[in-house]
Design a protein around this motif. Structure first.
Motif, PDB file in Angstrom:
ATOM      1  N   ALA A 392       1.137  -1.604  -0.198  1.00  0.00           N
ATOM      2  CA  ALA A 392      -0.207  -0.121   0.214  1.00  0.00           C
ATOM      3  C   ALA A 392       1.003   0.939   0.070  1.00  0.00           C
ATOM      4  CB  ALA A 392      -0.771   0.111   1.355  1.00  0.00           C
ATOM      5  N   ILE A 393       1.642   1.015   0.442  1.00  0.00           N
ATOM      6  CA  ILE A 393       3.312   2.497   1.085  1.00  0.00           C
ATOM      7  C   ILE A 393       3.151   2.228  -0.402  1.00  0.00           C
ATOM      8  CG2 ILE A 393       5.050   3.297   1.892  1.00  0.00           C
ATOM      9  CD1 ILE A 393       3.883   1.684   4.780  1.00  0.00           C
ATOM     10  N   ASN A 394       3.870   1.693  -0.946  1.00  0.00           N
ATOM     11  CA  ASN A 394       4.782   1.918  -1.816  1.00  0.00           C
ATOM     12  C   ASN A 394       3.946   1.887  -3.560  1.00  0.00           C
ATOM     13  OD1 ASN A 394       7.351   0.923  -1.277  1.00  0.00           O
ATOM     14  ND2 ASN A 394       6.975  -1.474  -2.003  1.00  0.00           N
ATOM     15  N   ILE A 395       2.161   1.830  -3.593  1.00  0.00           N
ATOM     16  CA  ILE A 395       1.163   2.590  -4.628  1.00  0.00           C
ATOM     17  C   ILE A 395       1.828   4.225  -3.928  1.00  0.00           C
ATOM     18  CG2 ILE A 395      -1.311   2.804  -4.594  1.00  0.00           C
ATOM     19  CD1 ILE A 395      -1.354  -0.542  -4.608  1.00  0.00           C
ATOM     20  N   ILE A 396       1.021   3.857  -2.593  1.00  0.00           N
ATOM     21  CA  ILE A 396       1.043   5.719  -2.078  1.00  0.00           C
ATOM     22  C   ILE A 396       1.826   6.717  -2.575  1.00  0.00           C
ATOM     23  CG2 ILE A 396       0.718   7.378  -0.734  1.00  0.00           C
ATOM     24  CD1 ILE A 396      -0.541   4.938   0.943  1.00  0.00           C
ATOM     25  N   ARG A 397       3.291   5.985  -3.019  1.00  0.00           N
ATOM     26  CA  ARG A 397       4.431   6.850  -2.837  1.00  0.00           C
ATOM     27  C   ARG A 397       4.761   7.239  -4.214  1.00  0.00           C
ATOM     28  NH1 ARG A 397       8.456   6.990   1.733  1.00  0.00           N
ATOM     29  NH2 ARG A 397      10.164   6.160   0.240  1.00  0.00           N
ATOM     30  N   LYS A 398       4.401   5.916  -5.536  1.00  0.00           N
ATOM     31  CA  LYS A 398       4.240   6.027  -6.815  1.00  0.00           C
ATOM     32  C   LYS A 398       4.210   7.312  -7.105  1.00  0.00           C
ATOM     33  CE  LYS A 398       3.897   1.501  -7.961  1.00  0.00           C
ATOM     34  NZ  LYS A 398       3.142   0.733  -8.371  1.00  0.00           N
ATOM     35  N   LYS A 401       2.246  13.896  -4.369  1.00  0.00           N
ATOM     36  CA  LYS A 401       1.944  14.125  -3.167  1.00  0.00           C
ATOM     37  C   LYS A 401       0.051  14.402  -3.330  1.00  0.00           C
ATOM     38  CE  LYS A 401       6.695  15.347  -1.352  1.00  0.00           C
ATOM     39  NZ  LYS A 401       7.121  16.225  -1.086  1.00  0.00           N
ATOM     40  N   PRO A 402      -0.369  13.548  -2.473  1.00  0.00           N
ATOM     41  CA  PRO A 402      -1.331  13.749  -2.179  1.00  0.00           C
ATOM     42  C   PRO A 402      -2.273  15.276  -1.196  1.00  0.00           C
ATOM     43  CG  PRO A 402      -1.412  12.090  -1.150  1.00  0.00           C
ATOM     44  CD  PRO A 402      -0.332  11.975  -1.560  1.00  0.00           C
ATOM     45  N   LEU A 403      -3.578  15.496  -1.317  1.00  0.00           N
ATOM     46  CA  LEU A 403      -4.040  16.475  -0.567  1.00  0.00           C
ATOM     47  C   LEU A 403      -4.353  15.908   1.142  1.00  0.00           C
ATOM     48  CD1 LEU A 403      -5.057  19.675   0.059  1.00  0.00           C
ATOM     49  CD2 LEU A 403      -7.212  19.024  -0.553  1.00  0.00           C
ATOM     50  N   ALA A 404      -4.591  14.746   1.170  1.00  0.00           N
ATOM     51  CA  ALA A 404      -4.917  13.731   2.008  1.00  0.00           C
ATOM     52  C   ALA A 404      -4.325  12.202   1.951  1.00  0.00           C
ATOM     53  CB  ALA A 404      -6.037  14.242   2.384  1.00  0.00           C
ATOM     54  N   VAL A 405      -4.404  11.635   3.123  1.00  0.00           N
ATOM     55  CA  VAL A 405      -3.696  10.560   3.134  1.00  0.00           C
ATOM     56  C   VAL A 405      -4.872   9.894   4.416  1.00  0.00           C
ATOM     57  CG1 VAL A 405      -2.373   9.152   3.953  1.00  0.00           C
ATOM     58  CG2 VAL A 405      -1.388  10.395   2.172  1.00  0.00           C
ATOM     59  N   TYR A 406      -5.385   8.859   3.839  1.00  0.00           N
ATOM     60  CA  TYR A 406      -6.305   8.269   5.437  1.00  0.00           C
ATOM     61  C   TYR A 406      -5.715   6.619   5.721  1.00  0.00           C
ATOM     62  CZ  TYR A 406      -9.261  11.984   4.003  1.00  0.00           C
ATOM     63  OH  TYR A 406      -9.451  13.157   3.652  1.00  0.00           O
ATOM     64  N   VAL A 407      -5.428   6.337   7.095  1.00  0.00           N
ATOM     65  CA  VAL A 407      -5.212   4.750   7.260  1.00  0.00           C
ATOM     66  C   VAL A 407      -5.941   4.588   8.639  1.00  0.00           C
ATOM     67  CG1 VAL A 407      -3.370   6.319   8.574  1.00  0.00           C
ATOM     68  CG2 VAL A 407      -3.345   4.035   8.001  1.00  0.00           C
ATOM     69  N   TYR A 408      -6.857   3.578   8.121  1.00  0.00           N
ATOM     70  CA  TYR A 408      -7.589   2.993   8.902  1.00  0.00           C
ATOM     71  C   TYR A 408      -6.993   1.704   9.895  1.00  0.00           C
ATOM     72  CZ  TYR A 408     -11.579   6.137   7.611  1.00  0.00           C
ATOM     73  OH  TYR A 408     -12.890   7.136   7.772  1.00  0.00           O
ATOM     74  N   LYS A 413       1.624   1.488  15.381  1.00  0.00           N
ATOM     75  CA  LYS A 413       2.640   1.514  15.158  1.00  0.00           C
ATOM     76  C   LYS A 413       2.458   1.595  13.424  1.00  0.00           C
ATOM     77  CE  LYS A 413       5.567  -1.186  17.762  1.00  0.00           C
ATOM     78  NZ  LYS A 413       6.166  -2.696  17.834  1.00  0.00           N
ATOM     79  N   VAL A 414       1.224   0.887  12.394  1.00  0.00           N
ATOM     80  CA  VAL A 414       0.858   0.977  11.695  1.00  0.00           C
ATOM     81  C   VAL A 414       0.197   2.695  11.465  1.00  0.00           C
ATOM     82  CG1 VAL A 414      -1.108   0.196   9.336  1.00  0.00           C
ATOM     83  CG2 VAL A 414      -0.007  -1.229  11.254  1.00  0.00           C
ATOM     84  N   ILE A 415      -0.186   2.834  11.708  1.00  0.00           N
ATOM     85  CA  ILE A 415      -0.740   4.264  11.885  1.00  0.00           C
ATOM     86  C   ILE A 415       0.509   5.031  11.298  1.00  0.00           C
ATOM     87  CG2 ILE A 415      -1.788   6.871  12.969  1.00  0.00           C
ATOM     88  CD1 ILE A 415      -3.986   4.857  14.403  1.00  0.00           C
ATOM     89  N   SER A 416       2.014   5.086  12.808  1.00  0.00           N
ATOM     90  CA  SER A 416       3.480   5.860  12.469  1.00  0.00           C
ATOM     91  C   SER A 416       4.006   5.613  11.008  1.00  0.00           C
ATOM     92  CB  SER A 416       3.598   5.526  13.724  1.00  0.00           C
ATOM     93  OG  SER A 416       4.963   5.753  13.902  1.00  0.00           O
ATOM     94  N   GLU A 417       3.592   4.499  10.721  1.00  0.00           N
ATOM     95  CA  GLU A 417       5.118   4.188   9.335  1.00  0.00           C
ATOM     96  C   GLU A 417       3.769   4.057   8.443  1.00  0.00           C
ATOM     97  OE1 GLU A 417       7.741   1.309   7.455  1.00  0.00           O
ATOM     98  OE2 GLU A 417       7.002   2.079   9.681  1.00  0.00           O
ATOM     99  N   VAL A 418       2.656   4.609   8.359  1.00  0.00           N
ATOM    100  CA  VAL A 418       2.421   4.967   6.880  1.00  0.00           C
ATOM    101  C   VAL A 418       2.223   6.484   6.371  1.00  0.00           C
ATOM    102  CG1 VAL A 418       0.115   5.732   5.854  1.00  0.00           C
ATOM    103  CG2 VAL A 418       0.084   3.857   6.539  1.00  0.00           C
ATOM    104  N   MET A 419       2.548   7.226   8.141  1.00  0.00           N
ATOM    105  CA  MET A 419       2.928   8.695   8.348  1.00  0.00           C
ATOM    106  C   MET A 419       3.673   9.150   7.967  1.00  0.00           C
ATOM    107  SD  MET A 419       1.075  11.364  11.371  1.00  0.00           S
ATOM    108  CE  MET A 419       2.131  10.931  12.294  1.00  0.00           C
ATOM    109  N   SER A 420       4.919   8.541   8.514  1.00  0.00           N
ATOM    110  CA  SER A 420       5.739   8.916   8.697  1.00  0.00           C
ATOM    111  C   SER A 420       6.717   8.275   7.046  1.00  0.00           C
ATOM    112  CB  SER A 420       6.784   7.760   9.354  1.00  0.00           C
ATOM    113  OG  SER A 420       6.877   6.958   9.146  1.00  0.00           O
ATOM    114  N   ARG A 421       6.255   7.416   6.151  1.00  0.00           N
ATOM    115  CA  ARG A 421       6.835   7.199   4.904  1.00  0.00           C
ATOM    116  C   ARG A 421       6.112   7.924   3.966  1.00  0.00           C
ATOM    117  NH1 ARG A 421       7.208   1.054   4.473  1.00  0.00           N
ATOM    118  NH2 ARG A 421       8.696   1.978   2.584  1.00  0.00           N
ATOM    119  N   THR A 422       4.851   8.691   4.235  1.00  0.00           N
ATOM    120  CA  THR A 422       3.855   9.367   2.849  1.00  0.00           C
ATOM    121  C   THR A 422       4.194  10.791   3.456  1.00  0.00           C
ATOM    122  OG1 THR A 422       2.207   9.322   4.237  1.00  0.00           O
ATOM    123  CG2 THR A 422       3.101   6.933   2.368  1.00  0.00           C
TER     124      THR A 422
END
Length: 512
Positions: A392-398, A401-408, A413-422
């Motif tokens: 998922a992170i690789n798809i976002i990073r390709k 940069k969007p206006l918003a990123v959401y994670v449920y 740790k998952v939330i932090s990973e998405v926030m720090s790598r996007t």
């Protein structure tokens, strides 16, 4: 009026108006309406510039009065605004009050409650060599600014930046979207009745050739341009502004991703995602644009989405008073073309006569499908199954940069990973589309989703020049002589000692 208290909590071809503006394939237009509009722009600019140079907009009390007048305009004419939004977007009263009128009133009240503090000079840290001087940052208005609104939230996206510009002491020209014509006309009629007529203006030509109207505006010199809308037009607005070296703020649409983790409250996620995607018939800059769902919970998510869409809008959403319509036939046709991507799960029903497309969910969408390349701006949600967070992170990073990123996820740790790598204009976990309700947070993009921001003090700062001011003490010539020629090493050592900083163990700087 009594002041309330608020507790802060893809096409890439250039359109005709741009070609006309820069002389390529230049169009000669001598129609009376165009000539009249161009003259009107020039007249309004001259009037606004004269008002600004008079200093009229700078006093605190003047700004407060204008902010209070915005609130009064909304309160006195609430029913008219609701009616206009209903005509333009079939917007339910609940949505219109919450996302348009209430948020604007809170913005104006919050600015009025905090304006005195925002206007105060910011005193800065000094060294020994400047200890006897006055050193501070003064917040000054820029001048005459242009605010170009967007049709998706035709009131909010005009008046939120407008409030920031007014609170900063500027004169403002508002250009509402012609696509939401009823709201634009109402704003044009009402704003002069409540706010100062020399300093604040609405330009709305109502022409079908609205892009050329916009090009006429951009041929004039403003001190700042604030644009909300699509990225293609945003780039051209920015390019047009370079003619005068005009600073630009851009809040642009983009492909906002939403990752659904395997450890997540699916019932909650489905409802919050469905609301954010289908509110205002999906015509929302902050809506989740596509879902990246972990394979382990994919089927469960689909089941919950089906259930909650039916609960929200019934078996026939076209009959629901709570579901909006697309803003125009042109927008309907563009969105209809995207429905052929992937496999239809729910929705898909459409009616051009009423500009209706049902809440729609598409499965098995590929990354290079048109719906994954173009802005959706409608009630259509593509879902892509992924097998791991990394995918998922690789798809976002390709992507841009969007206006918003959401994670449920229920895993921090998952939330932090998405926030720090996007990277994105804003980030939200376990909800969607609520960011612009927080007046203490900036609203804006980064990279492909724009630059600069608004809301609260961030809007005030956007439309302010931070002027560095030094008021030097005239009685210290016995010290300042050290900098004059002929240069002496001893004098250099003294100057360096007096002006140098050293690092504290805590990370802060201090005088040596």
């Amino acid at each position: 009026m009594a002041m309330l208290t608020v507790t802060p909590p893809r096409t890439t071809s250039a359109p005709n108006w741009f070609l006309r503006a820069f002389g390529r394939n230049k169009i000669t237009n001598t129609s009376p309406s165009k000539t009249s509009l161009s003259s009107l722009c020039e007249e309004i600019l001259k009037k606004s510039q004269a008002a600004f140079l008079s200093g009229k907009t700078k006093p605190y009390q003047f700004r407060i009065k204008q902010l209070e007048s915005v609130v009064q305009m909304l309160e006195n004419n609430e029913s008219q605004f609701l009616k206009a939004l209903q005509h333009d977007l079939h917007k339910p009263k609940f949505e219109a009050l919450l996302s348009e009128i209430a948020v604007i009133k809170n913005e104006a009240i919050y600015a009025a409650n905090n304006l005195e503090e925002w206007m105060e000079p910011e005193y800065v840290e000094k060294t020994l060599s400047t200890a006897l001087d006055e050193c501070y940052v003064l917040k000054e208005p820029l001048g005459v600014v242009l605010v170009i609104g967007h049709w998706s939230f035709p009131l909010q996206l005009c008046l939120i930046p407008f409030i920031g510009a007014v609170s900063a002491g500027n004169c403002v020209v508002v250009r509402p979207s012609e696509t939401a014509s009823n709201t634009a006309e109402l704003l044009q009629n009402l704003l002069p009745k409540y706010l100062d007529n020399e300093c604040y203006h609405v330009i709305y030509g109502g022409h079908k050739d609205a892009q050329n109207d916009l090009s006429d505006l951009l041929q004039h010199k403003f001190d700042h341009v604030f644009y909300t809308g699509d990225a293609t037009t945003g780039k051209l607005v920015m390019q047009a502004a370079t003619k005068f070296l005009t600073p630009v703020t851009l809040v642009l649409a983009g492909k906002n991703p939403c990752y659904i983790d395997r450890n997540c409250d699916i019932y909650m996620a489905a409802r919050r995602i469905a609301w954010a995607r289908f509110v205002n018939a999906g015509q929302n800059l902050l809506a989740p644009d596509y879902v990246l769902c972990h394979a382990d919970v994919h089927d469960k998510l689909l089941k919950e989405l089906y259930t909650c869409v039916t609960e929200f809008y019934g078996e026939a959403p076209e009959k629901s008073p709570d579901f909006g319509r697309l803003v125009s036939i042109e927008h309907y046709q563009k969105l209809k073309e995207l429905l052929g991507c992937g496999k239809l799960f729910i929705g898909g029903k459409s009616d051009e006569g009423i500009k209706y497309i049902a809440p729609t969910i598409l499965l098995d969408v590929k990354e290079n499908d048109p719906i994954m390349e173009k802005d959706i701006f409608g009630p259509v949600l593509p879902i892509i199954k992924v097998c791991a967070l990394e995918e998922a992170i690789n798809i976002i990073r390709k992507r841009e940069k969007p206006l918003a990123v959401y994670v449920y996820s229920s895993n921090f740790k998952v939330i932090s990973e998405v926030m720090s790598r996007t990277s994105s204009g804003c980030f939200c976990s376990n909800d969607s589309g609520m960011q612009n309700m927080f007046l203490t947070l900036p609203f804006g993009g980064v990279g492909g989703s724009g630059m600069g921001c608004c809301h609260g003090k961030y809007g005030f700062d956007t439309f302010s020049h931070r002027r560095a001011c030094i008021l030097r003490n005239i009685g210290i010539e016995c010290v300042t002589y050290l900098r004059y020629p002929p240069y002496v090493d001893k004098n250099l050592s003294l100057i360096l000692w007096a002006s140098s900083l050293s690092r504290r163990s805590s990370g802060w700087c201090q005088i040596s």
